[in-house]
Design an enzyme around this catalytic site. Structure first.
Site, short mmCIF file in Angstrom:
data_model
loop_
_atom_site.label_atom_id
_atom_site.label_comp_id
_atom_site.label_asym_id
_atom_site.label_seq_id
_atom_site.Cartn_x
_atom_site.Cartn_y
_atom_site.Cartn_z
N GLU A 34 21.01 87.13 30.04
CA GLU A 34 19.62 87.26 29.58
C GLU A 34 19.21 88.71 29.35
O GLU A 34 18.06 89.07 29.61
CB GLU A 34 18.66 86.61 30.58
N GLU A 72 21.11 77.14 29.96
CA GLU A 72 20.36 76.83 31.17
C GLU A 72 19.21 75.89 30.87
O GLU A 72 18.17 76.32 30.38
CB GLU A 72 19.80 78.11 31.83
C1 GAL Z 1 17.26 82.53 34.46
C2 GAL Z 1 18.52 83.22 34.96
C3 GAL Z 1 19.21 82.39 36.04
C4 GAL Z 1 18.21 81.91 37.04
C5 GAL Z 1 17.09 81.16 36.35
C6 GAL Z 1 16.01 80.67 37.27
O1 GAL Z 1 16.44 83.42 33.84
O2 GAL Z 1 19.42 83.44 33.92
O3 GAL Z 1 20.22 83.14 36.63
O4 GAL Z 1 17.72 83.00 37.73
O5 GAL Z 1 16.46 82.01 35.46
O6 GAL Z 1 16.52 79.84 38.21
#
Ligand code: GAL
Length: 696
Positions: free
Chosen positions: A182, A251
């Site tokens: 990110e 994600e």
């Molecule tokens: C994203 C990040 C993950 C985790 C998630 C929240 O921004 O890439 O590693 O932190 O948020 O759980």
């Protein structure tokens, strides 16, 4: 030559089919990831190896495959593997190779997110704190010291995976790898150096020649041939930034993480399925659940500040590896259906129809056949939608999937999986008593506290990361003070004031505890102020600071202050209006890392003397110990820590993490009714108000 009487020995080489897989070619086009020439619908789920135990891995993989996953995604945790510079640890649940092999044994693919910055609610975002203490370093930017360390670790991981032939290009399970994490969210804060660093990351990764594609998440300017991917609760509206890459979602947040003081998050099965179905309706091809199994932040691995030990995440597999129903089952049905439509979804012609009034249809067609999606994105009203001459009732905020464009095989809002309710039962192993018998010991820091002498001395106040190098949560900041009778600060009303950046402070003056305080509201800064009685001889001020996980996210997160940041002041009040402030910040300060019992590994040396009588409660810095027989059966075992304050817990010498059951989730949960309809965010559908954020 064979010894007499023994026939020639024939050596037959064999191996389990899944372990002898032949090399696979992984490529991509604008529609999908292509494995050995086949366009794939890939459903993946994050499971982080250090957040579970090796014993749990085979079962987690089995449940993942049965849940319809094709792949397991994991980060790689730099600070866990390289706790001290060039000293590595890949033992126990840090055995990355074994984890990848377990994935392969279950016939799954793997996505390796090396980072090595990972965020992940993991301590310091996965960076080793020794990195912070390297001269001249600036992290995540065009800085040679940092880039050299990052390249060293990334190369180490890639070489390790290559050596074990674990990349798909070598016959292994790893089909994709990720560099950075990110960075696009924060890059602009780093100016031109940020952009240069991002390009360096891409080139460095490419030069490692892994034979499978690299991805970068939330990085729209990721250079060729790196694939940029999306993260979030919804990625259906996301458009890949280049026309030659597929639409990928690294994600899909299945719920959310929890803080000390926070409530229990919950994302409904209906909404999660809706987000997934919408993604595939709008051309998505790879989607990963973050998390599929969240697990536990063992030891001191929780990030922060204030991330709880539980990293359950309301994921389809709960913290202990049980099916979180109906989520797991409702998604499994969806995955099975999407897989049955794989060819048409990834190679068919697509046409989108706006049916008006928040209704949208998609028709995938190929050689006479077609498959359809019908969405009602209205967050309040169910609809009857006329589609290709037929009427369909589609509930609010849902997607219907019609594999033949006529019959609805699945609707995201109609859950047919039964809800599971997990109960915790007391240990009945061989008539174990319900409540445990405890013994105790005082922490033995009296001498340190009283004498104020540590291992390092400076004439300034150090950040906790610098002074303790993350070897412990605990750090003593100590100074002594010779107060002359004529010192202007000397009054009958003196206070000690300490500015801290978190998270907990115990202040001792001349060996006596004068007060304790901790940061509320997310564990940020606080000011401690307490009356003190001093004498005209030497006074010792010993401040014990305890951190609860270092910051893991944001531009320059690595420079966030920790521990006592100062100033530390003595304040004399004279009358109503005269205040004299004596700044102690540039005195001689002496530091000691850790507690005596920690340094002596009290948690794994049962031979020391523990007391049974005069059992203390509400006593600062106390060790408690109990033993129990393991419960019968194979169900997960949890420890009920209700009644404890704040601390660290070990079972059989293994640190199971921090506990803080006295930290209550504040607020009124009834004010937040849970309706699956409408966009989810981390403030929706919360529960557990008025109870410990984490008890078990
Ligand atoms: C994203 C990040 C993950 C985790 C998630 C929240 O921004 O890439 O590693 O932190 O948020 O759980």
């Amino acid at each position: 030559m064979s010894p007499p009487g023994i026939l020639a020995l024939i050596i037959v080489s064999f191996c389990a089919a899944s372990l002898c897989a032949t090399a696979a070619q992984v490529t991509y086009d604008n529609r999908a990831i292509i494995i050995d020439g086949k366009h794939r619908v890939l459903v993946s789920g994050s499971i982080h190896y250090p957040r579970s135990t090796t014993q749990m891995w085979p079962d987690l993989m089995k449940k993942s495959r049965e849940g319809g996953l094709d792949a397991i995604e994991t980060y790689v945790f730099w600070n866990a593997h390289e706790p001290a510079r060039r000293q590595y640890d890949f033992s126990g649940n840090l055995d990355l190779v074994r984890f990848l092999k377990t994935i392969q044994e279950e016939g799954l693919y793997a996505v390796l997110r090396i980072g090595p910055y990972v965020c992940a609610e993991w301590n310091y975002g996965g960076f080793p704190v020794w990195l912070h203490n390297m001269p001249g370093i600036q992290m995540r930017t065009d800085n040679d010291v940092f880039k050299n360390e990052m390249q060293n670790f990334t190369t180490l991981i890639v070489d390790m995976v290559k050596k074990e032939k674990l990349f798909a290009s070598q016959g292994g399970p790893v089909i994709l790898a990720q560099i950075e994490n990110e960075y696009g969210n924060v890059m602009s804060s780093y100016g031109d150096e940020g952009k240069a660093y991002m390009n360096w990351c891409a080139n460095m990764a490419q030069s490692l020649d892994i034979g499978v594609p690299w991805i970068m998440c939330q990085q729209n300017d990721a250079p060729e041939p790196i694939i940029s991917t999306c993260n979030g609760w919804y990625c259906d509206q996301y458009q890949p930034p280049r026309s030659n890459i597929p639409k990928m979602w690294t994600e899909n947040w299945t719920g959310w993480y929890k803080n000390w003081g926070g409530k229990d998050p919950h994302r409904t099965a209906e909404d999660l399925a809706f987000a997934v179905a919408r993604f595939y309706q709008l051309g998505g091809t790879f989607q990963n659940y973050y998390m599929y199994h969240g697990g536990t932040n063992f030891g001191r691995s929780a990030g922060g500040p204030y991330i709880t030990t539980s990293y359950d995440y309301d994921a389809p597999l709960d913290e202990y590896g049980n099916l979180n129903q109906p989520k797991w089952g409702h998604l499994k049905q969806l995955h099975d259906l999407l897989h049955s439509m794989e060819d048409i979804l990834t190679t068919g012609n697509v046409s989108y129809v706006d049916l008006g009034d928040s209704a949208f249809g998609t028709i995938y067609s190929k050689e006479g056949g077609s498959s359809c999606f019908l969405a009602n994105v209205d967050s309040g009203n169910d609809k009857t939608i006329n589609f290709q001459g037929m009427n369909y009732t589609v509930p609010a905020w849902s997607v219907s999937i019609l594999p033949d464009c006529q019959n609805v095989a699945y609707n995201t809002a109609k859950v047919s999986t039964q809800t599971s309710v997990m109960v915790k039962k007391a240990n009945v192993a061989e008539e174990e008593p319900n409540s445990l018998k405890w013994s105790w010991r005082p922490e033995m820091n009296e001498k340190t506290i009283l004498l104020g002498k540590g291992d390092v001395t400076t004439d300034q106040i150090l950040d906790q990361k610098e002074a303790a190098n993350d070897l412990s949560d605990y750090l003593f900041y100590m100074t002594s003070l010779d107060l002359k009778k004529d010192d202007p600060v000397w009054t009958h009303n003196m206070t000690l004031r300490v500015k801290s950046s978190g998270q907990i402070l115990h202040a001792f003056v001349n060996g006596e505890l004068i007060g304790s305080q901790w940061a509320k509201n997310g564990g940020e800064r606080f000011v401690f102020e307490q009356n003190v009685k001093l004498n005209h001889k030497k006074n010792t001020i010993s401040l014990l600071s305890a951190t609860v996980g270092f910051t893991n996210y944001g531009a320059f997160f690595d420079t966030a202050p920790s521990g006592i940041t100062g100033p530390v002041e003595l304040i004399g009040y004279r009358g109503d209006d005269e205040t004299i402030v004596k700044d102690l910040s540039s005195q001689k300060w002496s530091y000691k890392t850790g507690l005596e019992g920690l340094n002596q590994k009290l948690y794994s040396s049962p031979s020391l003397k523990w007391q049974q009588d005069s059992f203390p409660v509400n006593r600062t810095l106390t060790w408690y110990k109990s033993s129990f027989k393991a419960p019968l059966g194979t169900d997960p075992v949890v420890v009920d820590l209700l009644g404890m304050g704040k601390g660290l817990a070990w079972v059989n010498g293994n640190s199971i993490g921090r506990y803080w059951p006295s930290f209550i989730a504040e607020g009124d949960c009834k004010l937040e009714p849970c309706d699956y309809r409408g966009s989810y965010d981390s403030n929706k559908c919360l529960s557990n108000c008025g109870r410990p954020s984490q008890r078990w």
